[in-house]
Design a protein around this motif. Structure first.
Motif, PDB file in Angstrom:
ATOM      1  N   LYS A 190      -2.030  12.269 -15.893  1.00  0.00           N
ATOM      2  CA  LYS A 190      -2.280  12.889 -14.592  1.00  0.00           C
ATOM      3  C   LYS A 190      -2.192  14.410 -14.709  1.00  0.00           C
ATOM      4  O   LYS A 190      -2.997  15.139 -14.115  1.00  0.00           O
ATOM      5  CB  LYS A 190      -1.265  12.382 -13.572  1.00  0.00           C
ATOM      6  CG  LYS A 190      -1.413  12.990 -12.182  1.00  0.00           C
ATOM      7  CD  LYS A 190      -0.387  12.411 -11.223  1.00  0.00           C
ATOM      8  CE  LYS A 190      -0.539  13.009  -9.825  1.00  0.00           C
ATOM      9  NZ  LYS A 190       0.443  12.432  -8.874  1.00  0.00           N
ATOM     10  N   ALA A 221       0.053   0.377 -12.595  1.00  0.00           N
ATOM     11  CA  ALA A 221      -0.009  -0.406 -11.357  1.00  0.00           C
ATOM     12  C   ALA A 221      -0.053  -1.903 -11.639  1.00  0.00           C
ATOM     13  O   ALA A 221       0.520  -2.708 -10.894  1.00  0.00           O
ATOM     14  CB  ALA A 221      -1.220   0.021 -10.539  1.00  0.00           C
ATOM     15  N   ASN A 231       8.069   8.824  -8.208  1.00  0.00           N
ATOM     16  CA  ASN A 231       6.894   9.327  -7.498  1.00  0.00           C
ATOM     17  C   ASN A 231       6.935  10.848  -7.386  1.00  0.00           C
ATOM     18  O   ASN A 231       5.911  11.524  -7.541  1.00  0.00           O
ATOM     19  CB  ASN A 231       6.819   8.687  -6.112  1.00  0.00           C
ATOM     20  CG  ASN A 231       5.534   9.042  -5.385  1.00  0.00           C
ATOM     21  OD1 ASN A 231       4.469   9.060  -5.978  1.00  0.00           O
ATOM     22  ND2 ASN A 231       5.635   9.319  -4.101  1.00  0.00           N
ATOM     23  N   GLN A 290       4.334  13.601  -8.928  1.00  0.00           N
ATOM     24  CA  GLN A 290       3.705  14.676  -8.154  1.00  0.00           C
ATOM     25  C   GLN A 290       3.895  16.025  -8.839  1.00  0.00           C
ATOM     26  O   GLN A 290       2.971  16.853  -8.872  1.00  0.00           O
ATOM     27  CB  GLN A 290       4.292  14.715  -6.744  1.00  0.00           C
ATOM     28  CG  GLN A 290       3.904  13.530  -5.865  1.00  0.00           C
ATOM     29  CD  GLN A 290       4.492  13.656  -4.476  1.00  0.00           C
ATOM     30  OE1 GLN A 290       4.305  14.660  -3.796  1.00  0.00           O
ATOM     31  NE2 GLN A 290       5.213  12.624  -4.025  1.00  0.00           N
ATOM     32  N   GLY A 333       2.646  -2.739  -9.637  1.00  0.00           N
ATOM     33  CA  GLY A 333       2.074  -2.858  -8.309  1.00  0.00           C
ATOM     34  C   GLY A 333       2.206  -4.251  -7.719  1.00  0.00           C
ATOM     35  O   GLY A 333       2.603  -5.224  -8.383  1.00  0.00           O
ATOM     36  N   GLU A 370      -2.980   4.953 -14.924  1.00  0.00           N
ATOM     37  CA  GLU A 370      -2.414   4.572 -13.633  1.00  0.00           C
ATOM     38  C   GLU A 370      -2.686   3.101 -13.334  1.00  0.00           C
ATOM     39  O   GLU A 370      -1.838   2.398 -12.768  1.00  0.00           O
ATOM     40  CB  GLU A 370      -3.001   5.456 -12.538  1.00  0.00           C
ATOM     41  CG  GLU A 370      -2.551   5.120 -11.124  1.00  0.00           C
ATOM     42  CD  GLU A 370      -1.046   5.176 -10.931  1.00  0.00           C
ATOM     43  OE1 GLU A 370      -0.544   4.492 -10.017  1.00  0.00           O
ATOM     44  OE2 GLU A 370      -0.366   5.910 -11.692  1.00  0.00           O
ATOM     45  N   ASN A 409       0.810  -1.221   0.000  1.00  0.00           N
ATOM     46  CA  ASN A 409       0.000   0.000   0.000  1.00  0.00           C
ATOM     47  C   ASN A 409       0.841   1.267   0.000  1.00  0.00           C
ATOM     48  O   ASN A 409       0.329   2.354   0.275  1.00  0.00           O
ATOM     49  CB  ASN A 409      -0.937   0.005   1.217  1.00  0.00           C
ATOM     50  CG  ASN A 409      -1.925  -1.147   1.189  1.00  0.00           C
ATOM     51  OD1 ASN A 409      -2.557  -1.391   0.171  1.00  0.00           O
ATOM     52  ND2 ASN A 409      -2.040  -1.869   2.302  1.00  0.00           N
ATOM     53  N   THR A 410       2.127   1.137  -0.291  1.00  0.00           N
ATOM     54  CA  THR A 410       3.015   2.303  -0.334  1.00  0.00           C
ATOM     55  C   THR A 410       2.910   2.979  -1.693  1.00  0.00           C
ATOM     56  O   THR A 410       3.111   2.335  -2.729  1.00  0.00           O
ATOM     57  CB  THR A 410       4.476   1.891  -0.074  1.00  0.00           C
ATOM     58  OG1 THR A 410       4.562   1.265   1.208  1.00  0.00           O
ATOM     59  CG2 THR A 410       5.387   3.108  -0.112  1.00  0.00           C
ATOM     60  N   GLU A 411       2.583   4.275  -1.696  1.00  0.00           N
ATOM     61  CA  GLU A 411       2.426   5.003  -2.954  1.00  0.00           C
ATOM     62  C   GLU A 411       3.746   5.038  -3.720  1.00  0.00           C
ATOM     63  O   GLU A 411       4.794   5.359  -3.171  1.00  0.00           O
ATOM     64  CB  GLU A 411       1.942   6.434  -2.676  1.00  0.00           C
ATOM     65  CG  GLU A 411       1.708   7.249  -3.939  1.00  0.00           C
ATOM     66  CD  GLU A 411       1.274   8.679  -3.656  1.00  0.00           C
ATOM     67  OE1 GLU A 411       1.038   9.430  -4.606  1.00  0.00           O
ATOM     68  OE2 GLU A 411       1.187   9.027  -2.459  1.00  0.00           O
ATOM     69  N   GLY A 412       3.670   4.701  -4.995  1.00  0.00           N
ATOM     70  CA  GLY A 412       4.837   4.774  -5.869  1.00  0.00           C
ATOM     71  C   GLY A 412       5.773   3.587  -5.792  1.00  0.00           C
ATOM     72  O   GLY A 412       6.779   3.551  -6.509  1.00  0.00           O
ATOM     73  N   TYR A 413       5.466   2.612  -4.934  1.00  0.00           N
ATOM     74  CA  TYR A 413       6.357   1.447  -4.795  1.00  0.00           C
ATOM     75  C   TYR A 413       6.191   0.519  -5.998  1.00  0.00           C
ATOM     76  O   TYR A 413       5.073   0.226  -6.425  1.00  0.00           O
ATOM     77  CB  TYR A 413       6.046   0.696  -3.508  1.00  0.00           C
ATOM     78  CG  TYR A 413       6.861  -0.566  -3.307  1.00  0.00           C
ATOM     79  CD1 TYR A 413       8.171  -0.500  -2.835  1.00  0.00           C
ATOM     80  CD2 TYR A 413       6.322  -1.816  -3.597  1.00  0.00           C
ATOM     81  CE1 TYR A 413       8.921  -1.658  -2.652  1.00  0.00           C
ATOM     82  CE2 TYR A 413       7.056  -2.975  -3.414  1.00  0.00           C
ATOM     83  CZ  TYR A 413       8.352  -2.893  -2.945  1.00  0.00           C
ATOM     84  OH  TYR A 413       9.090  -4.036  -2.769  1.00  0.00           O
TER      85      TYR A 413
END
Length: 655
Positions: free
Chosen positions: A81, A611, A204, A208, A615, A607, A32-36
């Motif tokens: 994005k 993922a 990541n 952003q 992901g 995305e 659940n880590t963003e960008g992992y």
């Protein structure tokens, strides 16, 4: 082959499977880590050992730990994005503008109608002070609504400025972090192994940044990534991060534009057309296009209704002692002339609204090429009628779209530019300036009298001044010479001396226009009938100008135009103009929301595709966990067997 070979194979197998278990555990921990990005251990067969009996394998080696990464999918996710963020930012701001243009009783269109309807009571009872007081109150309500709407648009501009500055600060902070990560990754580039966690963190951060401003990236041989904005301006290059800045608009200091500070620290402005998406780009597009158009639409209506009412006031008589022409009901914000900060010359230009029915909802740009001045209407990016203009014409003054532009001081240098805003501040600074009910010019400056012996059925329908050229001292006598409407007329001065004469033909529904007034008849005149239009001597019972005020609501007073060939395109009534403005804003909001919905869906799909590649799938990782656990246990069994073989060899040798 010795038993040590089997021990070595077992040891390598245990280490390899332990490494795989560690990577799998890390994946599960960061699900659940963003960008992992999912990591996996790359295994390779160890180089075999040659014997007379052939090559024997020596087990397995851990070659590397890699991450699941697809450059195309990552770039696509970042780009979509940015588009979604830009569309969402513009749609959000447009909703605020839509709220300014209220509907029903909250709208300025309703208040304008209420003002004109209030003149009906004054027309019925011209001397009634309470009816006049209602007009004063309605006039103030309309001015207050225009001013409040203008102030709200100004507040939106202030909020946009603050949001852009805040976003720029955030982008600069993120860019600094990308530069530091580039430095760390570059230092580790010689190890031959990818620093996966650092790479994920950098990706990541770039993602952003793209939410604020669209970026393009180029990977260098040393492992660093260059981040570029605004058509090639370097935001991050290696370990160095330049700074985005907010710079004052070339014309209007209340607005900001985007710039970038490179090298010497001086900021250069990035043109809006060079920006590709992101929330900053969306806000700039809203500020430079949508907000300007909304302010001008509102200002155009404020200038038109105030101009029409003030002009009608000037054509009537108030209830003063003595009676005189009505003074203005309204004052609006003055037109602005804003020279560009880069101008080398010091020329100043004045702008005056001369015909508010012709004023357009637009700003204008005046450019000097060293010889002539070109004038561009920015709402549709077209050259104004008559453009270009000579220096002599500008010095004398030119009239375009209901305004007069004149050079009032200084000289221009080649390349100088000036932004002209005829109605940008008209609504914001609109106010009612008449507070005395007796100051309402309800009376017509002239009164019609029909001869009692007339044989026809003609009676007065309406009589009102229509031009400031009306001479209030003259009397007009009209004598009909036929039953088909032919007539002779004469104008007499206060002594009874004849000033001028002429002939005309009256037709049903058409007015008799003389000396700056228009007379409309009911019924039909007969040959020999006469009437007189003389200066009004008693204003208390005269309602001619009050009736003309009521008629403003049906006149096309907003946004007319005159073409180069002289043809006139009529404008809209104030009610239709407000409805058109509501429609324009509504279409923009709907279009922006649709674009935001589409781009948001595209961003979600991009995305999701990224993922799916990068992901963590917990079910898949759980299965791998069991697989590597069993492999580890098998490797441990191998070591146990090798140990037993070694012990047997020792015992045999000892025996």
């Amino acid at each position: 082959m010795s038993s040590s070979a089997l021990l070595g194979i077992g040891t390598r197998a245990m280490f390899a499977n332990y490494a795989a278990l560690q990577a799998t555990g890390n994946n599960i921990a960061n699900a659940n880590t963003e960008g992992y990005s999912r990591q996996q251990v790359v295994l390779e067969t160890a180089k075999g050992q040659f014997t007379g009996a052939g090559f024997f394998g020596k087990g397995v080696n851990v070659a590397s730990v890699t991450r699941s990464y697809n450059s195309f999918l990552t770039t696509q996710a970042s780009a979509t994005k940015a588009t979604a963020a830009g569309d969402a930012a513009r749609a959000e701001q447009l909703k605020q503008v839509e709220a300014v243009f209220g509907t029903g009783k909250s709208g300025v269109g309703y208040s304008a109608g209420e003002l004109l309807n209030a003149f009906v009571d004054v027309a019925n009872q011209p001397a009634d002070s309470s009816a006049r007081q209602v007009v004063i109150a309605r006039a103030k309500e309309l001015a207050d609504k225009f001013a409040a709407a203008g102030d709200q648009l100004q507040s939106i501009q202030t909020g946009i400025t603050q949001d852009i500055r805040s976003s720029v600060d955030t982008v600069n902070s993120l860019a600094q972090q990308v530069g530091k990560l580039n430095e760390q990754i570059q230092a580790l580039n010689g190890t031959g192994q990818p620093p996966n966690d650092l790479l994920d963190k950098r990706d990541n951060l770039i993602s952003q940044i793209s939410g604020y401003i669209g970026v393009t990236t180029i990977k260098a041989d040393n492992g660093s990534i260059g981040v570029f904005v605004g058509g090639g301006q370097a935001l991050v290059l290696g370990a160095n991060a330049n700074k985005l800045t907010t710079v004052a608009d070339p014309y209007d200091p209340s607005k900001v534009q985007l710039g970038i500070s490179v090298g010497s620290g001086l900021s250069s402005m990035i043109p809006q057309d060079a920006l590709s998406d992101g929330s900053i780009s969306g806000m700039l597009r809203f500020q430079n296009d949508d907000l300007v158009d909304a302010r001008n639409l509102l200002g155009q209506m404020a200038a038109a209704i105030s101009g029409a009412v003030n002009q009608q006031q000037s054509l009537g008589l108030d209830m003063g002692k003595p009676a005189g022409p009505g003074s203005p009901l309204y004052a609006v914000g003055a037109p602005r002339s804003l020279p560009a900060a880069s101008n080398a010359g010091d020329a100043a230009f004045g702008v005056t609204l001369t015909d508010t029915t012709q004023v357009q909802a637009s700003d204008y740009e005046l450019q000097f090429d060293g010889t002539n001045y070109s004038l561009t209407r920015l709402s549709d990016n077209t050259a104004a009628v008559g453009s270009p203009f000579s220096a002599a014409q500008m010095a004398a003054g030119i009239t375009v779209d209901g305004m007069t532009i004149q050079m009032t001081a200084g000289t221009s240098a080649a390349g100088d530019r000036t932004l002209l805003q005829p109605v940008a501040d008209a609504a914001k600074d609109m106010r009612a300036v008449l507070s005395d009910p007796n100051g309402i010019a309800a009376a017509s400056p002239v009164t019609a009298t029909f001869t009692a012996t007339n044989k026809g059925t003609a009676t007065l329908a309406s009589l009102a001044a229509v031009s400031t050229s009306l001479d209030r001292t003259l009397t007009a006598n009209v004598s009909f010479t036929s039953d088909t409407g032919d007539y002779n007329w004469e104008l007499l001065d206060s002594t009874g001396a004849q000033v001028s004469t002429g002939t005309g033909t009256w037709t049903a529904g058409s007015p008799i226009a003389l000396n700056g007034f228009e007379l409309k008849l009911n019924g039909v005149p007969k040959s020999g009938d006469t009437l007189s239009v003389a200066p009004t001597t008693s204003t208390e019972a005269n309602n001619g100008n009050a009736l003309a005020f009521v008629g403003i609501g049906t006149r096309n007073i907003v946004g007319g135009s005159t073409a180069a060939n002289g043809s006139v395109t009529p404008g809209k009534t104030i009610t239709d103009a407000y409805a058109s403005a509501l429609s324009d804003i509504g279409v923009r909001v709907q279009s922006a929301q649709t674009a935001s919905s589409i781009s948001d869906s595209a961003a979600a799909q991009a995305e999701s595709a990224r993922a799916n590649k990068s992901g963590v799938n917990l079910d898949e990782e759980a299965a791998k966990l069991i697989q590597y656990q069993q492999s580890y246990q098998a490797a441990a069994k191998m070591l146990q067997v090798a140990q037993q073989v070694f012990d047997t060899l020792l015992q045999t040798a000892a025996g």
